[in-house]
Scaffold this motif. Structure first.
Motif, PDB file in Angstrom:
ATOM      1  N   LEU A 101       0.846  -1.069   0.060  1.00 15.73           N
ATOM      2  CA  LEU A 101      -0.016   0.057  -0.041  1.00 15.73           C
ATOM      3  C   LEU A 101       0.792   1.287   0.058  1.00 15.73           C
ATOM      4  CD1 LEU A 101      -2.832  -0.958   2.753  1.00 15.73           C
ATOM      5  CD2 LEU A 101      -2.775  -1.218   0.126  1.00 15.73           C
ATOM      6  N   ASP A 102       1.913   1.280   0.791  1.00 17.51           N
ATOM      7  CA  ASP A 102       2.803   2.427   0.887  1.00 17.51           C
ATOM      8  C   ASP A 102       3.868   2.268  -0.094  1.00 17.51           C
ATOM      9  OD1 ASP A 102       3.894   4.974   1.661  1.00 17.51           O
ATOM     10  OD2 ASP A 102       3.989   4.194   3.859  1.00 17.51           O
ATOM     11  N   ILE A 103       3.865   2.394  -1.528  1.00 21.36           N
ATOM     12  CA  ILE A 103       4.849   1.774  -2.334  1.00 21.36           C
ATOM     13  C   ILE A 103       6.204   2.637  -2.455  1.00 21.36           C
ATOM     14  CG2 ILE A 103       3.142   0.611  -3.601  1.00 21.36           C
ATOM     15  CD1 ILE A 103       3.175   2.944  -5.685  1.00 21.36           C
ATOM     16  N   ASP A 104       6.055   3.898  -1.925  1.00 19.72           N
ATOM     17  CA  ASP A 104       7.239   4.749  -2.074  1.00 19.72           C
ATOM     18  C   ASP A 104       8.263   4.686  -0.830  1.00 19.72           C
ATOM     19  OD1 ASP A 104       6.307   5.523  -4.466  1.00 19.72           O
ATOM     20  OD2 ASP A 104       4.987   7.140  -3.311  1.00 19.72           O
ATOM     21  N   LYS A 105       7.950   3.855   0.278  1.00 15.59           N
ATOM     22  CA  LYS A 105       8.731   3.862   1.555  1.00 15.59           C
ATOM     23  C   LYS A 105       9.686   2.553   1.376  1.00 15.59           C
ATOM     24  CE  LYS A 105       6.820   7.549   2.822  1.00 15.59           C
ATOM     25  NZ  LYS A 105       5.884   7.753   3.671  1.00 15.59           N
ATOM     26  N   LYS A 106      10.842   3.014   2.158  1.00 15.41           N
ATOM     27  CA  LYS A 106      11.996   1.734   2.263  1.00 15.41           C
ATOM     28  C   LYS A 106      11.532   0.971   3.347  1.00 15.41           C
ATOM     29  CE  LYS A 106      16.669   1.233   1.140  1.00 15.41           C
ATOM     30  NZ  LYS A 106      17.999   1.869   1.029  1.00 15.41           N
ATOM     31  N   LEU A 107      12.062  -0.300   3.245  1.00 10.92           N
ATOM     32  CA  LEU A 107      12.075  -1.290   4.455  1.00 10.92           C
ATOM     33  C   LEU A 107      13.538  -1.546   4.762  1.00 10.92           C
ATOM     34  CD1 LEU A 107      10.493  -3.497   6.276  1.00 10.92           C
ATOM     35  CD2 LEU A 107      10.906  -4.727   4.277  1.00 10.92           C
ATOM     36  N   ILE A 108      13.747  -1.491   6.205  1.00  8.07           N
ATOM     37  CA  ILE A 108      14.928  -2.056   6.631  1.00  8.07           C
ATOM     38  C   ILE A 108      14.602  -3.470   7.308  1.00  8.07           C
ATOM     39  CG2 ILE A 108      16.604  -2.194   8.608  1.00  8.07           C
ATOM     40  CD1 ILE A 108      16.291   1.085   8.629  1.00  8.07           C
ATOM     41  N   PHE A 109      15.113  -4.582   6.688  1.00  6.42           N
ATOM     42  CA  PHE A 109      14.809  -5.911   6.740  1.00  6.42           C
ATOM     43  C   PHE A 109      15.506  -6.617   7.598  1.00  6.42           C
ATOM     44  CE2 PHE A 109      14.329 -10.416   5.823  1.00  6.42           C
ATOM     45  CZ  PHE A 109      13.034 -10.554   5.488  1.00  6.42           C
ATOM     46  N   TRP A 110      15.245  -7.046   9.113  1.00  3.16           N
ATOM     47  CA  TRP A 110      16.251  -7.635   9.906  1.00  3.16           C
ATOM     48  C   TRP A 110      16.020  -9.023   9.718  1.00  3.16           C
ATOM     49  CZ3 TRP A 110      16.477  -5.339  15.645  1.00  3.16           C
ATOM     50  CH2 TRP A 110      17.682  -5.700  16.203  1.00  3.16           C
ATOM     51  N   ILE A 111      17.134  -9.686   9.123  1.00  5.28           N
ATOM     52  CA  ILE A 111      17.290 -11.085   9.003  1.00  5.28           C
ATOM     53  C   ILE A 111      17.391 -11.860  10.373  1.00  5.28           C
ATOM     54  CG2 ILE A 111      18.468 -13.012   8.070  1.00  5.28           C
ATOM     55  CD1 ILE A 111      19.081 -10.929   5.691  1.00  5.28           C
ATOM     56  N   HIS A 144      11.765 -10.226  -2.977  1.00  8.59           N
ATOM     57  CA  HIS A 144      12.851 -10.284  -4.003  1.00  8.59           C
ATOM     58  C   HIS A 144      12.329  -9.004  -4.855  1.00  8.59           C
ATOM     59  CE1 HIS A 144      15.329 -11.540  -7.037  1.00  8.59           C
ATOM     60  NE2 HIS A 144      14.494 -11.435  -7.948  1.00  8.59           N
ATOM     61  N   LYS A 145      11.271  -8.787  -4.999  1.00 11.31           N
ATOM     62  CA  LYS A 145      10.664  -7.772  -5.953  1.00 11.31           C
ATOM     63  C   LYS A 145      10.919  -6.232  -5.498  1.00 11.31           C
ATOM     64  CE  LYS A 145       6.078  -5.398  -7.587  1.00 11.31           C
ATOM     65  NZ  LYS A 145       6.275  -4.446  -6.670  1.00 11.31           N
ATOM     66  N   ILE A 146      10.995  -6.079  -4.226  1.00 11.78           N
ATOM     67  CA  ILE A 146      11.305  -4.872  -3.438  1.00 11.78           C
ATOM     68  C   ILE A 146      12.633  -4.619  -3.503  1.00 11.78           C
ATOM     69  CG2 ILE A 146       9.039  -4.460  -2.579  1.00 11.78           C
ATOM     70  CD1 ILE A 146      10.322  -5.034   0.294  1.00 11.78           C
ATOM     71  N   TYR A 147      13.476  -5.664  -3.412  1.00 18.97           N
ATOM     72  CA  TYR A 147      14.923  -5.605  -3.747  1.00 18.97           C
ATOM     73  C   TYR A 147      15.251  -5.156  -4.766  1.00 18.97           C
ATOM     74  CZ  TYR A 147      19.170  -8.372  -4.545  1.00 18.97           C
ATOM     75  OH  TYR A 147      20.391  -8.567  -5.167  1.00 18.97           O
ATOM     76  N   LEU A 148      14.814  -5.631  -5.990  1.00 18.95           N
ATOM     77  CA  LEU A 148      15.126  -5.220  -7.306  1.00 18.95           C
ATOM     78  C   LEU A 148      14.746  -3.754  -7.156  1.00 18.95           C
ATOM     79  CD1 LEU A 148      13.889  -8.253  -9.156  1.00 18.95           C
ATOM     80  CD2 LEU A 148      16.317  -7.741  -8.714  1.00 18.95           C
ATOM     81  N   GLU A 149      13.704  -3.286  -6.743  1.00 22.20           N
ATOM     82  CA  GLU A 149      13.237  -2.147  -6.804  1.00 22.20           C
ATOM     83  C   GLU A 149      14.091  -0.982  -5.917  1.00 22.20           C
ATOM     84  OE1 GLU A 149       8.575  -2.828  -7.680  1.00 22.20           O
ATOM     85  OE2 GLU A 149       9.201  -2.181  -5.624  1.00 22.20           O
ATOM     86  N   ASN A 150      15.124  -1.828  -5.191  1.00 16.89           N
ATOM     87  CA  ASN A 150      15.837  -0.765  -4.258  1.00 16.89           C
ATOM     88  C   ASN A 150      15.076  -0.429  -3.028  1.00 16.89           C
ATOM     89  OD1 ASN A 150      18.584   0.013  -3.510  1.00 16.89           O
ATOM     90  ND2 ASN A 150      18.292   1.896  -4.143  1.00 16.89           N
ATOM     91  N   ARG A 151      14.117  -1.013  -2.526  1.00 21.77           N
ATOM     92  CA  ARG A 151      13.325  -0.563  -1.593  1.00 21.77           C
ATOM     93  C   ARG A 151      13.681  -1.121  -0.287  1.00 21.77           C
ATOM     94  NH1 ARG A 151       7.303  -1.232  -2.879  1.00 21.77           N
ATOM     95  NH2 ARG A 151       7.287  -0.578  -0.566  1.00 21.77           N
ATOM     96  N   ILE A 152      14.742  -2.052  -0.346  1.00 21.47           N
ATOM     97  CA  ILE A 152      14.857  -2.954   1.038  1.00 21.47           C
ATOM     98  C   ILE A 152      16.441  -2.689   1.329  1.00 21.47           C
ATOM     99  CG2 ILE A 152      15.337  -5.034  -0.405  1.00 21.47           C
ATOM    100  CD1 ILE A 152      13.612  -6.298   1.914  1.00 21.47           C
ATOM    101  N   LYS A 153      16.642  -2.509   2.631  1.00 19.37           N
ATOM    102  CA  LYS A 153      17.872  -2.703   3.379  1.00 19.37           C
ATOM    103  C   LYS A 153      18.073  -3.749   4.269  1.00 19.37           C
ATOM    104  CE  LYS A 153      22.144  -1.743   4.959  1.00 19.37           C
ATOM    105  NZ  LYS A 153      23.282  -2.043   4.243  1.00 19.37           N
ATOM    106  N   PHE A 154      18.974  -4.856   4.082  1.00 21.05           N
ATOM    107  CA  PHE A 154      19.043  -5.931   4.791  1.00 21.05           C
ATOM    108  C   PHE A 154      20.078  -5.705   5.942  1.00 21.05           C
ATOM    109  CE2 PHE A 154      17.554  -7.828   0.729  1.00 21.05           C
ATOM    110  CZ  PHE A 154      16.496  -8.517   1.260  1.00 21.05           C
ATOM    111  N   ILE A 155      19.651  -6.192   7.053  1.00 23.15           N
ATOM    112  CA  ILE A 155      20.618  -6.430   8.293  1.00 23.15           C
ATOM    113  C   ILE A 155      20.308  -7.877   8.838  1.00 23.15           C
ATOM    114  CG2 ILE A 155      20.473  -3.903   8.878  1.00 23.15           C
ATOM    115  CD1 ILE A 155      18.668  -4.301  11.030  1.00 23.15           C
TER     116      ILE A 155
END
Length: 379
Positions: A101-111, A144-155
């Protein structure tokens, strides 16, 4: 200066708003929501969808706003636009609703615990009470999709998890994954050399299939000279779990105790007084219970060896697949070795405490997370 608004996406909140008492929820409630907010950062907890198509569900828990969003996307999207979060943070990711829904925002994804299919293949060797699979290819494809869109930062909480995450989310080998270990509260007044621990062995966690709590009970039967405490209770599929555990709970095992779910000072006292934490899970990432135990010099015995912590600060008994009944002696021998060698146990315990202080102290971990949030918002 305007506060950075962080939306913490999680599906459980350690009992808050009627959710389960799990490790992710514990990390979210007792560490992120407790310590991350300051004069520059606001944290709201987002638990997914409410029961209503139109209405928002709102709780205030420990002075933190906790929300479930309307089920109808139009209402949820309008609310998210009004909230205008600067960035989202998730512990793994249980659902994609908000980020769709909030397609312009980035996600910090804590593995925390990525489970590719080969991990489920191991989990599924348990036959006594199989774990219900939550493998979700659509969710992993979305990541994977938002990773390709550069919307995700993995920690990541552990280096050993990185390849599993790359496999599960189809990430390129060169994907940057920043190390950010889980924090754990430390009692700096605790002195292992003067505190008299008891001949106590503990199990700490939910009593579920994947944890194979029955093995802890079988170990206790073979070691009547020590006291065994199973700290935790069932939540998911409680009826099935209760059937498996009933013979042990109602059985005649005098040295086996079931205090149930413990928290706060009560849990701390168990961790301080126990000499060994036993983990019998068919699968684990790096449980916070390991770090909590090590913070008090309580050593580990387990068939899991995340970041080599078990082999460094205890005994790794090796792989134990299936229901595990045929490998009970491995745990028994490991426990006996540590319990009968106080000098060795204390030396390892001192090293364990120093490790937790240097790597997992709250101030360092939270400051590193704040720095990362500021950096990602500015990009």
């Amino acid at each position: 200066m305007k506060k950075i608004k962080v939306g913490l996406i999680i599906d459980e909140y350690f009992g808050g708003a009627g959710t389960a008492f799990g490790g992710y929820g514990f990390l979210a409630r007792r560490y992120i929501a407790k310590y991350l907010p300051n004069e520059h950062i606001q944290v709201d907890v987002l638990l997914g969808k409410s029961k209503s198509h139109y209405a928002l569900e709102h709780h205030i828990i420990d002075n933190i706003d906790v929300y479930r969003l309307p089920r109808r996307k139009w209402f949820a999207k309008r609310w998210l636009k009004k909230q205008n979060y600067d960035i989202y943070l998730s512990i793994e990711l249980a659902y994609r609703y908000i980020l769709e829904l909030d397609i312009d925002k980035k996600l910090i994804f804590w593995i925390q615990d990525p489970r590719p299919m080969y991990e489920w293949d191991e989990i599924n060797t348990v036959t006594l009470f199989p774990e219900t699979s939550y493998y979700n290819q659509k969710l992993y494809d979305f990541i994977h999709k938002i990773y390709l869109e550069n919307r995700i930062k993995f920690i990541t909480q552990g280096f050993f998890l990185n390849q599993k995450a790359k496999d599960l989310y189809k990430l390129a080998d060169e994907t940057e994954i920043t190390y950010l270990p889980n924090p754990v509260d430390i009692d700096y007044n605790f002195d292992l050399m003067t505190h008299k621990k008891e001949n106590m062995i503990i199990f700490l966690g939910r009593i579920e299939s994947v944890k194979r709590g029955w093995l802890f009970c079988e170990i206790a039967k073979k070691m009547p000279e020590y006291q065994f405490y199973m700290l935790g209770q069932t939540f998911r599929e409680a009826d099935k779990n209760s059937v498996i555990m009933a013979p042990y709970i109602n059985g005649n095992i005098p040295n086996l105790h079931f205090p149930g779910h413990v928290d706060g000072i009560e849990k701390e006292n168990f961790l301080k007084n126990a000499k060994i934490l036993v983990n019998t899970s068919i699968h684990e990432a790096l449980p916070i219970s390991f770090l909590e135990a090590l913070a008090y010099g309580t050593l580990l015995v387990s068939n899991r060896n995340p970041e080599n912590l078990t082999s460094t600060f205890g005994i790794h008994v090796g792989d134990v697949l299936g229901d595990g009944f045929d490998k009970v002696e491995l745990y028994v021998n490991a426990i006996r070795h540590l319990m009968e060698n106080d000098e060795h146990r204390l030396a390892l315990g001192k090293q364990a405490i120093e490790y937790v202080k240097s790597v997992h102290n709250v101030e360092k971990c939270i400051n590193d997370l704040r720095t990362l949030i500021h950096k990602e918002v500015k990009k």
